[in-house]
Design a protein around this motif. Structure first.
Motif, PDB file in Angstrom:
ATOM      1  N   LYS A 230       0.822  -1.206   0.000  1.00 33.92           N
ATOM      2  CA  LYS A 230       0.000   0.000   0.000  1.00 33.92           C
ATOM      3  C   LYS A 230       0.864   1.267   0.000  1.00 33.92           C
ATOM      4  CE  LYS A 230      -4.222  -1.900   2.001  1.00 33.92           C
ATOM      5  NZ  LYS A 230      -5.281  -1.733   3.009  1.00 33.92           N
ATOM      6  N   VAL A 231       1.738   1.352  -0.989  1.00 34.97           N
ATOM      7  CA  VAL A 231       2.555   2.529  -1.229  1.00 34.97           C
ATOM      8  C   VAL A 231       2.250   3.015  -2.640  1.00 34.97           C
ATOM      9  CG1 VAL A 231       4.898   3.446  -1.426  1.00 34.97           C
ATOM     10  CG2 VAL A 231       4.373   1.717   0.316  1.00 34.97           C
ATOM     11  N   ALA A 232       2.038   4.326  -2.775  1.00 39.55           N
ATOM     12  CA  ALA A 232       1.738   4.890  -4.088  1.00 39.55           C
ATOM     13  C   ALA A 232       2.568   6.146  -4.309  1.00 39.55           C
ATOM     14  CB  ALA A 232       0.246   5.220  -4.208  1.00 39.55           C
ATOM     15  N   CYS A 233       2.795   6.471  -5.572  1.00 43.16           N
ATOM     16  CA  CYS A 233       3.565   7.668  -5.902  1.00 43.16           C
ATOM     17  C   CYS A 233       3.014   8.280  -7.184  1.00 43.16           C
ATOM     18  CB  CYS A 233       5.048   7.316  -6.077  1.00 43.16           C
ATOM     19  SG  CYS A 233       6.129   8.761  -6.218  1.00 43.16           S
ATOM     20  N   ILE A 234       2.895   9.607  -7.184  1.00 42.31           N
ATOM     21  CA  ILE A 234       2.435  10.331  -8.361  1.00 42.31           C
ATOM     22  C   ILE A 234       3.412  11.455  -8.683  1.00 42.31           C
ATOM     23  CG2 ILE A 234      -0.017   9.853  -7.965  1.00 42.31           C
ATOM     24  CD1 ILE A 234      -0.261  12.723  -6.845  1.00 42.31           C
ATOM     25  N   ARG A 235       3.430  11.861  -9.925  1.00 47.74           N
ATOM     26  CA  ARG A 235       4.147  13.088 -10.291  1.00 47.74           C
ATOM     27  C   ARG A 235       3.181  14.233 -10.041  1.00 47.74           C
ATOM     28  NH1 ARG A 235       6.158  13.238 -15.983  1.00 47.74           N
ATOM     29  NH2 ARG A 235       7.419  14.946 -15.171  1.00 47.74           N
ATOM     30  N   GLY A 236       3.328  14.842  -8.856  1.00 51.19           N
ATOM     31  CA  GLY A 236       2.357  15.816  -8.402  1.00 51.19           C
ATOM     32  C   GLY A 236       2.716  17.247  -8.753  1.00 51.19           C
ATOM     33  N   LEU A 254       2.061  -0.033  -5.129  1.00 49.09           N
ATOM     34  CA  LEU A 254       2.434  -1.381  -4.727  1.00 49.09           C
ATOM     35  C   LEU A 254       1.307  -1.957  -3.899  1.00 49.09           C
ATOM     36  CD1 LEU A 254       4.961  -3.272  -4.906  1.00 49.09           C
ATOM     37  CD2 LEU A 254       5.594  -2.429  -2.641  1.00 49.09           C
ATOM     38  N   GLN A 255       0.748  -3.068  -4.357  1.00 50.88           N
ATOM     39  CA  GLN A 255      -0.308  -3.768  -3.645  1.00 50.88           C
ATOM     40  C   GLN A 255       0.052  -5.247  -3.592  1.00 50.88           C
ATOM     41  OE1 GLN A 255      -3.087  -2.886  -2.074  1.00 50.88           O
ATOM     42  NE2 GLN A 255      -3.310  -0.724  -2.616  1.00 50.88           N
ATOM     43  N   SER A 256       0.127  -5.777  -2.384  1.00 53.13           N
ATOM     44  CA  SER A 256       0.444  -7.211  -2.211  1.00 53.13           C
ATOM     45  C   SER A 256       1.706  -7.606  -2.972  1.00 53.13           C
ATOM     46  CB  SER A 256      -0.743  -8.065  -2.673  1.00 53.13           C
ATOM     47  OG  SER A 256      -1.908  -7.728  -1.951  1.00 53.13           O
ATOM     48  N   LYS A 257       2.733  -6.757  -2.863  1.00 54.45           N
ATOM     49  CA  LYS A 257       4.064  -6.999  -3.443  1.00 54.45           C
ATOM     50  C   LYS A 257       4.087  -6.888  -4.964  1.00 54.45           C
ATOM     51  CE  LYS A 257       5.498  -9.999   0.381  1.00 54.45           C
ATOM     52  NZ  LYS A 257       6.078 -11.310   0.770  1.00 54.45           N
ATOM     53  N   ASN A 258       2.993  -6.422  -5.560  1.00 50.27           N
ATOM     54  CA  ASN A 258       2.938  -6.257  -7.011  1.00 50.27           C
ATOM     55  C   ASN A 258       3.005  -4.782  -7.378  1.00 50.27           C
ATOM     56  OD1 ASN A 258       2.569  -9.065  -7.640  1.00 50.27           O
ATOM     57  ND2 ASN A 258       0.461  -8.876  -6.942  1.00 50.27           N
ATOM     58  N   ALA A 259       3.941  -4.414  -8.257  1.00 48.76           N
ATOM     59  CA  ALA A 259       4.059  -3.045  -8.739  1.00 48.76           C
ATOM     60  C   ALA A 259       3.099  -2.848  -9.907  1.00 48.76           C
ATOM     61  CB  ALA A 259       5.490  -2.748  -9.163  1.00 48.76           C
ATOM     62  N   LEU A 260       2.181  -1.911  -9.773  1.00 45.39           N
ATOM     63  CA  LEU A 260       1.115  -1.706 -10.750  1.00 45.39           C
ATOM     64  C   LEU A 260       0.979  -0.222 -11.086  1.00 45.39           C
ATOM     65  CD1 LEU A 260      -1.443  -4.026  -8.926  1.00 45.39           C
ATOM     66  CD2 LEU A 260      -0.137  -4.636 -10.984  1.00 45.39           C
ATOM     67  N   THR A 261       0.134   0.069 -12.067  1.00 49.35           N
ATOM     68  CA  THR A 261      -0.102   1.447 -12.490  1.00 49.35           C
ATOM     69  C   THR A 261      -1.592   1.696 -12.649  1.00 49.35           C
ATOM     70  OG1 THR A 261       2.001   1.506 -13.708  1.00 49.35           O
ATOM     71  CG2 THR A 261       0.379   3.204 -14.238  1.00 49.35           C
ATOM     72  N   ARG A 262      -2.057   2.835 -12.173  1.00 47.55           N
ATOM     73  CA  ARG A 262      -3.424   3.277 -12.438  1.00 47.55           C
ATOM     74  C   ARG A 262      -3.370   4.626 -13.144  1.00 47.55           C
ATOM     75  NH1 ARG A 262      -5.652   0.976  -7.260  1.00 47.55           N
ATOM     76  NH2 ARG A 262      -6.676  -0.927  -7.966  1.00 47.55           N
ATOM     77  N   GLU A 263      -4.195   4.783 -14.145  1.00 44.49           N
ATOM     78  CA  GLU A 263      -4.234   6.020 -14.919  1.00 44.49           C
ATOM     79  C   GLU A 263      -5.402   6.884 -14.462  1.00 44.49           C
ATOM     80  OE1 GLU A 263      -1.869   6.789 -16.904  1.00 44.49           O
ATOM     81  OE2 GLU A 263      -0.876   4.816 -16.995  1.00 44.49           O
ATOM     82  N   PHE A 264      -5.122   8.171 -14.224  1.00 46.65           N
ATOM     83  CA  PHE A 264      -6.160   9.121 -13.850  1.00 46.65           C
ATOM     84  C   PHE A 264      -6.384  10.094 -15.010  1.00 46.65           C
ATOM     85  CE2 PHE A 264      -5.302   7.356  -9.811  1.00 46.65           C
ATOM     86  CZ  PHE A 264      -6.376   7.638  -8.991  1.00 46.65           C
TER      87      PHE A 264
END
Length: 337
Positions: A230-236, A254-264
């Motif tokens: 449960k760590v997230a990072c954005i170019r803010g 990072l969720q459950s040891k998986n590095a993922l991407t969400r698009e806003f």
């Protein structure tokens, strides 16, 4: 006066300068254990100021590896005051070190929005007095929001309103001193990255903001190395932990040891004009419905949605929908008297 024992201690630290500073062909990177030991020595005053500056600038010029950052971060966390461990059940950590240039820190309204829903938010940062940016220290002082000077005060503020803010000067004085070396060296160092990653209260989720491309991936890789979730990072905006509604952006997480991407998506169709002076009191006015700010509304919703997406593993659409519903149903009374 430097003793013979002191000289031996300083000579031990010089090995790390020699390791990384031998040039592009001969220079090497530190492994996690070496980086952790180097930072531990720095924080325990087992390195001369010249040595500290040399290592920090060598790392900046070459750019720190994720393994080095993970070791440096571990040492910083291990030297936090023991009392910080008494802060429990924190839902969200926000390291706010970049400051704002073009826009107000609308992230504060996002925090208040989350706090009204019962989420406990721990914020930390540092004001750079010679910068032309607006920092949370100034914002809190201008709006008469108390700043926690100790862990006990942080507990009190969390109990009163579900969020608090501490300067790293009170939270981790050694790190604050190293951050302050920017004034001497003329450049920022990895200390700013480490401060954003610190998560001092061991919150369940941590969201970071960066400015430069690819640094968001670095933050997630470090979290993965350290076994975090449960760590997230954005170019803010301005590199702060705040959504930029004028353009689409990605959330690396990072969720459950998986590095993922969400698009806003783009949250504000019309580009907002840059203001010459940031009027802090516009924040409570927008919250109370006394002032209309399309940018402020979109930034607040977007930032809250990023936090919700990280904390609850919500899709972009669900996170934005929930954040908007929270905003529409918020108690418009400014929560700090």
């Amino acid at each position: 006066m430097t003793t013979r024992d002191d000289t031996r201690i300083f000579e031990k630290f010089s090995q790390y300068i020699a390791l990384v500073g031998r040039g592009q062909k001969s220079g090497k990177t530190m492994n996690q254990a070496q980086a952790q030991d180097a930072m531990a020595r720095i924080l325990n005053n087992e390195a001369l100021p010249e040595q500290v500056g040399a290592l920090l600038m060598l790392l900046r010029m070459r750019e720190e590896t994720t393994e080095e950052l993970s070791g440096l971060l571990l040492a910083c966390r291990q030297t936090l005051p023991q009392s910080i461990s008494t802060l429990s059940s924190i839902d969200l950590d926000l390291g706010c070190y970049a400051g704002k240039r073009r826009h107000l820190p609308w992230l504060l309204l996002s925090v208040i929005l989350l706090a009204q829903q019962g989420y406990k938010v721990f914020m930390h940062g540092l004001e750079e007095s010679d910068s032309n940016r607006l920092y949370l220290d100034t914002v809190f002082t201008s709006l008469n929001i108390p700043i926690a000077k100790s862990v006990e005060e942080a507990k009190l503020h969390l109990a009163q309103r579900n969020f608090c803010y501490m300067s790293i000067k009170d939270l981790h004085p050694q790190m604050a001193s190293l951050l302050g070396m920017r004034h001497t060296l003329g450049l920022r160092s990895c200390m700013h990255t480490l401060a954003k990653m610190l998560n001092p209260a061991n919150a369940k989720a941590s969201v970071h903001g960066v400015f430069h491309r690819e640094l968001d991936n670095h933050h997630i890789e470090v979290a993965k190395i350290l076994g975090e979730s449960k760590v997230a990072c954005i170019r803010g905006d301005s590199g702060e932990v705040e959504a930029t509604p004028e353009k689409a952006f990605s959330m690396q997480y990072l969720q459950s040891k998986n590095a993922l991407t969400r698009e806003f998506p783009v949250l504000l169709s019309q580009w907002s004009h840059q203001t010459r002076q940031l009027q802090v009191h516009a924040l409570p006015q927008v919250w109370c419905g006394e002032l209309d700010s399309p940018y402020g509304h979109a930034a607040s919703i977007g930032t809250a949605a990023v936090a919700l997406s990280c904390m609850e593993n919500l899709s972009t659409e669900d996170a934005l929908s929930k954040a908007q519903k929270m905003w529409d149903e918020r108690n418009k009374v400014w929560p700090i008297v």
